[in-house]
Every structure is written in structure tokens, then in C-alpha cells.
Design an enzyme around this catalytic site. Sequence first.
Site, PDB file in Angstrom:
ATOM      1  N   SER A 787       1.348  -1.906   3.863  1.00 17.55           N
ATOM      2  CA  SER A 787       0.565  -2.269   5.045  1.00 17.55           C
ATOM      3  C   SER A 787      -0.850  -2.714   4.703  1.00 17.55           C
ATOM      4  O   SER A 787      -1.705  -2.752   5.577  1.00 17.55           O
ATOM      5  CB  SER A 787       0.506  -1.088   6.019  1.00 17.55           C
ATOM      6  OG  SER A 787      -0.137   0.021   5.410  1.00 17.55           O
ATOM      7  N   LYS A 830      -2.377   5.005  13.205  1.00 15.53           N
ATOM      8  CA  LYS A 830      -3.460   4.162  12.696  1.00 15.53           C
ATOM      9  C   LYS A 830      -4.474   3.842  13.785  1.00 15.53           C
ATOM     10  O   LYS A 830      -5.687   3.848  13.534  1.00 15.53           O
ATOM     11  CB  LYS A 830      -2.866   2.876  12.120  1.00 15.53           C
ATOM     12  CG  LYS A 830      -1.997   3.113  10.881  1.00 15.53           C
ATOM     13  CD  LYS A 830      -1.340   1.840  10.403  1.00 15.53           C
ATOM     14  CE  LYS A 830      -0.478   2.098   9.173  1.00 15.53           C
ATOM     15  NZ  LYS A 830       0.209   0.872   8.696  1.00 15.53           N
TER      16      LYS A 830
END
Length: 891
Positions: A787, A830
Site C-alpha cells: 500500500s 488508515k
Amino acid sequence: MAESVELPGRLGILPFRNKVLLPGAIIRIRCTSPSSVKLVEQELWQREEKGLIGILPVRDAAETAAAVVPMLSQGVGSDSGERSTRVQVGTSDSQRLDVKNQQENIQWHPRGVAARALHLSRGVEKPSGRVTYTVILEGLCRFSVQELSTRGTYYTARISPLEMTKTEMEQVEQDPDFITLSRQFKATAMELISVLEQKQKTGGRTKVLLETVPVHKLADIFVASFEISFEEQLSMLDSVDLKVRLSKATEIVDRHLQSIRVAEKITQKVEGQLSKSQKEFLLRQQMRAIKEELGDNDDDEDDVAALERKMQSAGMPSNIWKHAQRELRRLKKMQPQQPGYNSSRVYLELLADLPWQNASEELELDLKAAKEHLDSDHYGLVKVKQRIIEYLAVRKLKPDARGPVLCFVGPPGVGKTSLASSIAAALGRKFVRISLGGVKDEADIRGHRRTYIGSMPGRLIEGLKRVAVCNPVMLLDEIDKTGVDVRGDPASALLEVLDPEQNRTFNDHYLNVPFDLSKVVFVATANRVQPIPPPLLDRMEVIELPGYTPEEKLKIAMRHLIPRVLDQHGLSSEFLQIPEDMVKLVIQRYTREAGVRNLERNLAALARAAAVRVAEQEQAVPLSKDVHQLGSPLLENRLADADGGEVEMEVIPMSVNNHEISNTFRIASPLVVDEAMLEKVLGPPRFDDKETAERVASPGVSVGLVWTTFGGEVQFVEATAMVGNGELHLTGQLGDVIKESAQIALTWVRARAADLKLAASEDISILEGRDIHIHFPAGAVPKDGPSAGVTLVTALVSLFSQRRVRADTAMTGEITLRGLVLPVGGVKDKILAAHRYGIKRVILPERNLKDLVEVPAAVLANLEVLLAKRMEDVLEQAFEGGCPWRQGSKL
């Protein structure tokens, strides 16, 4: 037996560490060190049958190498030349050689034994290719070292033989003392051989040796076959005089003979005790028969009878009851002194204690009350609590339904274990927790077989025995922390436990009978999904608990944490008050975690500071019936401390009968936490909102969002350029996936350099004459995952364009070589991490739009979420004012 040989004037020396080779003895060694391999090649392999070497004992000096041959120091001479200081050796038996070189101090013995190779084989180790030798050596005769030197990598010595000549031997053999010692040695040796022949039915070849081999050589052969100390071996080696040698050998052989006789006495005594036990067993059986005839039974069998009654009332199934009856009949036939009696009894007691049919009565499920109970115990977690209510609703409509196994997954401190406890309270069942963290032995789940010493049932059976019901709520805590080693795979053993089609007949190895686990409600917890094996994960329904927002943390602290912390420290709101504003500061400045454990620790630190203040200020004032007569110095001091102010005193009524003294604590006003107290107790703030702006103040730095076992985290990526050859350097404990992402990011930027106005033309490389270094801070923390692609590209574009990335923007996503932004996982975690860090803008892959449904609305209201389909969209949003180089480009 080898005849006497003529020794050369110089021999190659093979040191023996703490070991002596005597003449006539045969030993097998394996040479692996370079020095010993070189010695064998030069002195034995090349000379074949004529090769001789000297075996010299080496004392155990400091840090002597642990190989067969001690490692020599660096810098010795070549194979052809000899170097090192000559060390002259005297003739005294007690004298030792000390050869000191640059690295070690080896203590040599001045006397050794010449040896020849009976068998020699050469080998090559794979894959290193190192040459080794296996040598079978036979000791020939003693020699004395005159001087010691080195040849190449091994030692050589100038020697003189110590063996007697034929004339000297004939003179010694005529000596009356020698004749007496020879007869005594042979008599002792013959007696030893006779004893060994009786025990082992051997000894014929040894008798032949006594008749054919000279007695002085027999002494060495016999002593070499015994386990004696190194000092005794050296003493035997130094015994050049034949009479001394025979005397010492006779003493050692006689000592070995006496030890064999003592061992025989002990064996006979043990056998006598065993026969005594058998005699006692027969007498006890006769005594029992006599008592049965007389009707005079005592309480010897009361315990076994009580165990039998307990087993009858345990409610075992018929097949298991038959098995238990067989074990009970076997136990009755055994004596308490017999081996296996206690293990059989413990096994039957376990069968009697297990809840085969004993179940706790379930209360009538009230979903409204269950929902109120969940709300009172946990704030937030709306979807999680809704799923639990659905689970309970199905249980209410169909109590015997085989519902899924719920698995709560989330970072530490978000309430996974307490949710399982709430399910048990809502169902009205008992709760048992099984910790699986660090379990690597399959026997922890299935139990040990009864054939092993110290065997016991598995943790599941032990837990059911502890709660004494067959239908508890069982929490399998930390199910992702199980490991695999030679003792089995606990996760594979859990497949049978969690499968509703199989756990009706769960077979614990210790029980060795099936046990029904279908009535148990299993709940599992984990920090991560990835370590859980797919077959085990398929049997569970994963419910994610990503963490709490700052607003939720504030509510949790005010409703749950502060009352619990005050109660744990013996305080109340009359002593300590923590306003909401101060709790917000603790959340913002001192804790940036997904859960609330660190928040509770900080609140506990404030409570401890208040407890110290209360304990220092308050004193126990004794109160009597007549309060006006109080005149203790303690009370006078309290009044003096009031500085003339008004003092309020509470008179506590006391019983006239017992005149008990009551101690009370009272303070004028509660302690209210402020910012000054926060910094005094918790220290300076650990986090601030300026951190991101300061880190992104220069070009080449971007802000990424990552997922860890502790929830979402903000990760900074730094890139810099330096003079070099176009190489890429990566630091920060990175895994293979993230390293590949960095290579892809650099390739994409180089391919688009001209389009992004980073290079004048496509023919010019942006890496010409310089290297790129990319660093992920917090280098002690391992990092990996797919990511960080967009973050890496943004950092590189910022570096090459010398433009700063927006400090209020964080991003996540992976890219392809063509610039497509791929979706990633852990979006909710996140975004919550970005919210905790005070970030206002978040760039997400467009295909992650569906994941925003799980993010709390309060968090989305404070964030600007930007969606990107291609890498160009990310760059457009990441820089202030967009991409100024986009106009007129091919993007």
C-alpha cells in the site's frame, strides 16, 4: 601387538586436548581443522604404511579451540620452512612445555606416544568442499620432546625414544620386585576378566592376551580400556619405569574390579527389595480375604468406593461408562504402591469431574436487555453490537442452532475479550477463557497420551472441568498467535473443535473417549487475519473492530475508564476530578492508538498522583465520645495548618457499647486536573499537530497511511539524491513487497520524467550522475505491504521537481507499471489514523470507495477524501495548486 619400531629424529605432532593415547591403544579421530588435515596429508597420506606421527597431550588452557586439533596462531611459516621459538625440554617428569604465540597459550606435555595409521579415509564436505580425514591410530611407543617448532600450519618436534632396549628389558625381567609386581597384576587382571565373563559371557580373547603379550605392554592396554581422569592418564604416560607402570596399572585395575563388585551388591539388594514387595502384596491379598470372611472391613477402600459413586452420578454416556467401568475394575485390582495406580485414579477422577450432561440453565433471552447490557459495557461499535444481537436472536428462536463461530479481529485495547464476556452474560452462561498466545504444542488442544509421564488433558477439557458445565461460552483468545514446530500444529487441531459437524465427537488424547463440544459457544479473538490458516478461518465469521475515534475515546473515558481507575486506586470524585478538556488533551497529546489501553494507563498515572496527595495530606484523627476534650498534638497541628481560617469538623457518632475508634479522610476540596498537572505527571506532550508540517517542510517527503497489528498508522517516506551511479538505496527494515513497490515507483517516474517536466527530453536520464536513497523512518520497526506505491511515487516526484507535498494530505494505494492505482485493505483503520494525526485530506484508490461506508460519519465530516484512478490524479491532489507541469504535457 606391534613390535618395537625405530623412530625418526623428528615427528609431526597432533595435539590431543585433555586426552592421552597410550601404547597399544587404538583410537578413531576425525580431522577437520586446516592444521590437522595438513598434518595427515603430509605425514600419513603421502607416506602410506611408513607414516608415523606423534600424539602429544595438551592441557586445557584458556580458550583452547574445541576441535580435535587446536587452531594455530596466524602468521606461521610456510610448509617448507620452520619458524617459532625453540623450546628446550628438560628431563623432569613434572615439567611441561609452554609455547606462547601471538594469540594463545597452549600448555604441552613433554612426553607423547608415536602412532601409526591402521586405516585412513578421505572425505569432502558438501557444499563447502572442505577436505576431512578419518584416521584409526594405534599407539606404538613413548617418546620425549626435545624441542618444538612449526612446519607450515602444524607442529613438529625433535624427539628421543623412551623405550628400553632388549638388553635392559632382560635385566629388568630378572628383578625380583618386577616378577612380584607382574604376578600381582596378572592375578588382578585375571580376576577382573572372570567377573566380566560371568556378567557378559565374554573374555576368551582377553585371556589369550594375558598369555601372549608382555606384561609391561598389557599394563598400557588394560589402563587404556578404562574411564580414568586426564591426570591419571598423564601419570600412566609418564611411567617410563616398568615397576612404577605395573604398580599404577594394578591399582587402576583393582579399583575397577571393586566398583563392579559394589554395583553387583546394589543390584542384589534391589532385587531383594522387589521380592519383598511381592511378598507384601501376597500378604495384603490374604489379609483382605481374611477380613472379608470375618466381615471386618475397614476404610481402606472408602476412597475407591466414593470415586465409584461419583462416577455413577456423573451422567456419562453408555459407551463411556463401560470404558470407565473397565478402568475402575483395573484400579481395584492394583495396590496403591504399584506403578500406574495414581495415574489411573487421576484419570477416573477426571472422567467423574467432567460435565457430561451438566448444563447451566439459560435464561429467557431478552434482546432489549441484552442490547442495554452491551451499550452499558461498550460505547460505539454499532455494527459489532448489531451482529451480536442478530446472533442472540437466532439463538432465541432456535436454541440448538449451529451458529457460526464469531472471530473478533482488531488491534489491542478495543474490547474484543470484554465483548465475548458480554455475550456470555446475555446468554446467562458461564464464561471460560482459553489463551492460545504462543501455543506451539498440539497437545495443548488435544491433550497428551496417557503413556507419557506427566500427561494431562488439553486446555479445552481443563476449561470445561473448571466451569463444570457443558455449555459455556468459551473464548479462544489470540487465535492468530499459535505457532508450528516439531510438536505439531495447534491451529490444525482447532479445525475439529470449531467445526460443528465434527466437534460432537471431539477426541482428547488423554481422555481417549469422545466428548461432545457441540453445546459450547465458541468465540475467538485475533489481532490480524493473515496468520490464521485459511481452513481455520473458513470455520469462523470475522468481525473487524478497527478502533475508536477521538470522540468515542472521550465518551469511553468519561463513562467507563475514569470511574474504573478511581475505584482501582481507592479514590472518588470527591478526591480527583478530570474534566473533559483534560481528557481530550490526553487523547490528542499523549495517545495515538486504536484502542484505549494507553489512555487508561495515563489516567491511572493521574490517579496515582492524586492518591499520593491524599495520603500525604490526610491523617487519621481519633474521635472519642466527648469531642470537646480532644487535645492531641495531631489535632493542634491540623488547626495550626489552617492559618486561622474556618475549620469544618465532622463528628461521627460512635457506639456507646464498643467505643470503637473511626478513622476518616477528609480534604477541603477535590484535586482538579489541569494542563500543568498533565505535564508534571505525564511529562511533555508526545504528539502535536505540527509534526506532519515539520516533516514535510522540504521536498522529497510524502505522508502515507499503513496498517499494523496495532491499527492504522501514519508513515512518512523520505527520498534524497546524491552524487552516484544511478543506484537505488532502500533503508528502514523493508520487506520484499515494499522493496518491489519502490522499484516500480522509480521506474514509473523515470518513464514519465519528460512528461512531468522532470527532464528536458526523453533521452536524458534523471538518474544520470546521482543515486537515490529512500528511507522509511522508525528503522527499528519492520515494514512490508502493498500500500506504499503512491506514497513512493509522490516522494520521488517531489524530490526531482523540488516542490513540497501538502502537509495536510496523506495517501495510500498501490500502483502498476502503467500508473493505475490499485485498491488496498484496512481503509477504515488508515482513515482513523489520519484523523488522529490531524490530517485533513486523504487520497484513496477509487475502487476503495465502497469501504468508506464503514468509516464513522463524524470522521468523514472532518476529512476531505479524494479518489484517484491513476497516478496522475494522485499527483494533481498531492501538491499545492495542483500539477503546474501538467499543462501541455502528455499526461
